[in-house]
Design a protein around this motif. Structure first.
Motif, PDB file in Angstrom:
ATOM      1  N   SER A  91       0.774  -1.277  -0.076  1.00  0.00           N
ATOM      2  CA  SER A  91       0.102   0.018   0.109  1.00  0.00           C
ATOM      3  C   SER A  91       0.988   1.174   0.019  1.00  0.00           C
ATOM      4  O   SER A  91       0.636   1.973  -0.832  1.00  0.00           O
ATOM      5  CB  SER A  91      -0.827  -0.042   1.215  1.00  0.00           C
ATOM      6  OG  SER A  91      -1.557   1.321   1.266  1.00  0.00           O
ATOM      7  N   THR A  92       2.012   1.265   0.772  1.00  0.00           N
ATOM      8  CA  THR A  92       2.842   2.425   0.765  1.00  0.00           C
ATOM      9  C   THR A  92       3.656   2.263  -0.707  1.00  0.00           C
ATOM     10  O   THR A  92       3.631   3.647  -1.032  1.00  0.00           O
ATOM     11  CB  THR A  92       4.061   2.080   1.864  1.00  0.00           C
ATOM     12  OG1 THR A  92       3.034   2.028   2.947  1.00  0.00           O
ATOM     13  CG2 THR A  92       4.971   3.304   1.948  1.00  0.00           C
TER      14      THR A  92
ATOM     15  N   LYS B 227       1.476   4.202  -3.414  1.00  0.00           N
ATOM     16  CA  LYS B 227       1.326   5.653  -3.459  1.00  0.00           C
ATOM     17  C   LYS B 227       2.200   6.244  -4.568  1.00  0.00           C
ATOM     18  O   LYS B 227       1.954   7.280  -4.872  1.00  0.00           O
ATOM     19  CB  LYS B 227       1.694   6.289  -1.844  1.00  0.00           C
ATOM     20  CG  LYS B 227       0.728   5.882  -1.090  1.00  0.00           C
ATOM     21  CD  LYS B 227       0.855   6.396   0.383  1.00  0.00           C
ATOM     22  CE  LYS B 227      -0.319   5.932   1.383  1.00  0.00           C
ATOM     23  NZ  LYS B 227       0.036   5.712   2.521  1.00  0.00           N
ATOM     24  N   ARG B 228       3.450   5.464  -4.843  1.00  0.00           N
ATOM     25  CA  ARG B 228       4.417   6.072  -5.562  1.00  0.00           C
ATOM     26  C   ARG B 228       4.219   5.366  -7.018  1.00  0.00           C
ATOM     27  O   ARG B 228       4.193   5.848  -8.106  1.00  0.00           O
ATOM     28  CB  ARG B 228       5.846   5.803  -5.152  1.00  0.00           C
ATOM     29  CG  ARG B 228       6.184   6.809  -4.036  1.00  0.00           C
ATOM     30  CD  ARG B 228       7.638   6.717  -3.705  1.00  0.00           C
ATOM     31  NE  ARG B 228       8.506   6.856  -4.767  1.00  0.00           N
ATOM     32  CZ  ARG B 228       9.917   6.686  -4.669  1.00  0.00           C
ATOM     33  NH1 ARG B 228      10.384   5.985  -3.758  1.00  0.00           N
ATOM     34  NH2 ARG B 228      10.603   6.950  -5.683  1.00  0.00           N
TER      35      ARG B 228
END
Length: 173
Positions: free
Chosen positions: A71-72, A75-76
């Protein structure tokens, strides 16, 4: 007159009852040895079930951590995934319309976006598919931009397979 009857119990335990003229096994009480063997088998089965449950719980905890990390990363990386899907869609649309200048332009954009995507840190889920799709899309886009449409087909197909595998793996979170 003795008759041997074999009864398979839970697990690898085999009980042999020697009957002496009785109608069936239910007319006999279990011997102390058979009772101990059955108890040992039951304990072994319970221990195995506990170990399996513990392993499943550990796997779920690991999956939650990995999904949190993904999930982190999303973001990118989501913008790159979206761009690559858009690039292959534009390539397909221009190819279907017979728009060769549009195909060449879409190839250049695909190569550029794939190279940019390859510069991202590897995702925690299915990094192998990510590497494959970026390398194959960069090669396919470069070949298309250079006019080698038929030479780009294998890399484009490999990239499509890899992005499908990557999206499927990340979609499980």
């Amino acid at each position: 007159m003795k008759r041997l009857i074999f009864v398979t119990l839970a697990g690898p335990v085999l009980a042999v009852a020697a009957l002496t003229g009785c109608a069936n096994v239910l007319h006999h009480a279990a011997s102390p040895a058979a009772t101990r063997a059955t108890a040992s088998a039951t304990q072994a089965t319970a221990s195995a079930a506990q170990a399996t449950a513990a392993a499943a719980a550990a796997a779920q905890a690991s999956a939650r951590i990995t999904c949190s990390e993904q999930s982190t990363w999303d973001k990118r990386g989501a913008a790159s995934v979206t761009a690559l899907y858009a690039d292959t869609g534009a390539l397909s649309a221009d190819g279907s319309a017979g728009n060769l200048p549009g195909v060449a332009k879409a190839g250049r954009i695909l190569a550029s976006d794939a190279i940019a995507a390859a510069a991202l840190p590897l995702p925690p889920i299915d990094p192998g598919s990510w590497k494959t799709l970026t390398v194959d899309y960069a090669a396919a886009g470069s070949a298309i931009a250079g006019g080698d449409l038929s030479g780009a087909v294998p890399q484009l197909e490999a990239g499509n397979s890899a992005i499908s595998a990557f999206s499927g793996a990340t979609g499980k979170c």
